[in-house]
Design a protein around this motif. Structure first.
Motif, PDB file in Angstrom:
ATOM      1  N   ARG A  64       0.836  -1.199   0.000  1.00  0.00           N
ATOM      2  CA  ARG A  64       0.000   0.000   0.000  1.00  0.00           C
ATOM      3  C   ARG A  64       0.875   1.255   0.000  1.00  0.00           C
ATOM      4  O   ARG A  64       2.023   1.224   0.419  1.00  0.00           O
ATOM      5  N   THR A  65       0.303   2.364  -0.439  1.00  0.00           N
ATOM      6  CA  THR A  65       1.032   3.622  -0.497  1.00  0.00           C
ATOM      7  C   THR A  65       0.248   4.711   0.213  1.00  0.00           C
ATOM      8  O   THR A  65      -0.945   4.876  -0.033  1.00  0.00           O
ATOM      9  N   ALA A  66       0.939   5.452   1.060  1.00  0.00           N
ATOM     10  CA  ALA A  66       0.348   6.597   1.749  1.00  0.00           C
ATOM     11  C   ALA A  66       1.022   7.869   1.255  1.00  0.00           C
ATOM     12  O   ALA A  66       2.247   7.940   1.188  1.00  0.00           O
ATOM     13  N   PHE A  67       0.217   8.850   0.905  1.00  0.00           N
ATOM     14  CA  PHE A  67       0.692  10.181   0.548  1.00  0.00           C
ATOM     15  C   PHE A  67       0.296  11.119   1.683  1.00  0.00           C
ATOM     16  O   PHE A  67      -0.844  11.068   2.139  1.00  0.00           O
ATOM     17  N   ALA A  68       1.226  11.948   2.136  1.00  0.00           N
ATOM     18  CA  ALA A  68       0.922  12.873   3.236  1.00  0.00           C
ATOM     19  C   ALA A  68       1.386  14.278   2.896  1.00  0.00           C
ATOM     20  O   ALA A  68       2.462  14.459   2.322  1.00  0.00           O
ATOM     21  N   PRO A  89      14.411  25.149  10.329  1.00  0.00           N
ATOM     22  CA  PRO A  89      13.946  24.038   9.486  1.00  0.00           C
ATOM     23  C   PRO A  89      13.411  22.881  10.326  1.00  0.00           C
ATOM     24  O   PRO A  89      14.040  22.472  11.296  1.00  0.00           O
ATOM     25  N   ALA A  90      12.258  22.411   9.970  1.00  0.00           N
ATOM     26  CA  ALA A  90      11.659  21.272  10.653  1.00  0.00           C
ATOM     27  C   ALA A  90      10.668  20.612   9.700  1.00  0.00           C
ATOM     28  O   ALA A  90       9.907  21.290   9.022  1.00  0.00           O
ATOM     29  N   ALA A  91      10.684  19.327   9.659  1.00  0.00           N
ATOM     30  CA  ALA A  91       9.793  18.580   8.773  1.00  0.00           C
ATOM     31  C   ALA A  91       8.495  18.217   9.487  1.00  0.00           C
ATOM     32  O   ALA A  91       8.437  18.147  10.710  1.00  0.00           O
ATOM     33  N   ASN A  92       7.476  17.957   8.700  1.00  0.00           N
ATOM     34  CA  ASN A  92       6.183  17.526   9.205  1.00  0.00           C
ATOM     35  C   ASN A  92       6.109  16.001   9.132  1.00  0.00           C
ATOM     36  O   ASN A  92       6.514  15.393   8.146  1.00  0.00           O
ATOM     37  N   TYR A  93       5.569  15.388  10.154  1.00  0.00           N
ATOM     38  CA  TYR A  93       5.362  13.954  10.191  1.00  0.00           C
ATOM     39  C   TYR A  93       3.864  13.717  10.070  1.00  0.00           C
ATOM     40  O   TYR A  93       3.098  14.459  10.686  1.00  0.00           O
ATOM     41  N   PRO A  94       3.400  12.788   9.271  1.00  0.00           N
ATOM     42  CA  PRO A  94       4.058  11.618   8.719  1.00  0.00           C
ATOM     43  C   PRO A  94       4.704  11.819   7.345  1.00  0.00           C
ATOM     44  O   PRO A  94       5.260  10.868   6.799  1.00  0.00           O
ATOM     45  N   ALA A  95       4.642  13.020   6.756  1.00  0.00           N
ATOM     46  CA  ALA A  95       5.239  13.211   5.432  1.00  0.00           C
ATOM     47  C   ALA A  95       6.727  12.858   5.427  1.00  0.00           C
ATOM     48  O   ALA A  95       7.263  12.425   4.422  1.00  0.00           O
ATOM     49  N   SER A  96       7.398  13.005   6.562  1.00  0.00           N
ATOM     50  CA  SER A  96       8.829  12.714   6.643  1.00  0.00           C
ATOM     51  C   SER A  96       9.134  11.238   6.880  1.00  0.00           C
ATOM     52  O   SER A  96      10.296  10.840   6.838  1.00  0.00           O
TER      53      SER A  96
END
Length: 166
Positions: A64-68, A89-96
């Protein structure tokens, strides 16, 4: 066509439960869209990553594939839905997550198709869709640098602060 929706009560602590519902549904869709997220430091501080990461990994193992969405605050992760940028700089989860495809967002513009509220049609007619100008980014503090990036020199140039390059 069929559309499957997985909801929670909107609390960030329930994101893992929602991911588990999708990953654990044997008849669930092969692709999902996750249009919310949290700053990685928040996820880590509250200890939520294991509950969210496990079902995302399970989904990948099942094909399966999740896009966030990568967030609304550019390369930082502050409150303000694209308005406030804290400059760090900081990433967003779950996109990271290594088990998710991080994507930018869009804003769908609609127009009223009726002349008064009593004649308004629903849903509103789609007018146009534009790319979100403050899509997320930054480096991940949760995911290690992959081997193919380990020999890349550190970036030493100035960051772009505004959309026009100033």
């Amino acid at each position: 066509a069929e559309l499957d929706l997985y909801f929670d009560d909107g609390l960030a602590a329930d994101m893992g439960t929602t991911f588990q519902k999708w990953a654990g549904d044997p008849n669930g869709p092969q692709i999902t869209n996750i249009s919310y997220g949290l700053c990685e430091p928040v996820v880590l501080a509250l200890g939520w990553q294991p509950a969210m990461e496990a079902p995302l990994e399970q989904a990948v193992l099942e094909g399966r594939t999740a896009f966030a969405s990568s967030g609304d605050t550019g390369g930082s992760c502050a409150a303000g839905n694209g308005i406030v940028n804290d400059g760090v700089p900081a990433a967003n989860y779950p996109a990271s997550s290594a088990f998710v495809v991080g994507v930018g967002g869009t804003v769908e513009m609609t127009k009223n198709t009726g002349t008064a509220s009593s004649t308004e049609k629903w849903p509103a007619a789609r007018y146009t869709e534009i790319a979100w100008t403050h899509g997320g980014g930054g480096h991940s503090i949760m995911e290690p640098e992959p081997a193919y990036q380990q020999k890349v020199a550190t970036v030493t140039t100035k960051c772009v602060l505004t959309h026009d390059g100033n």
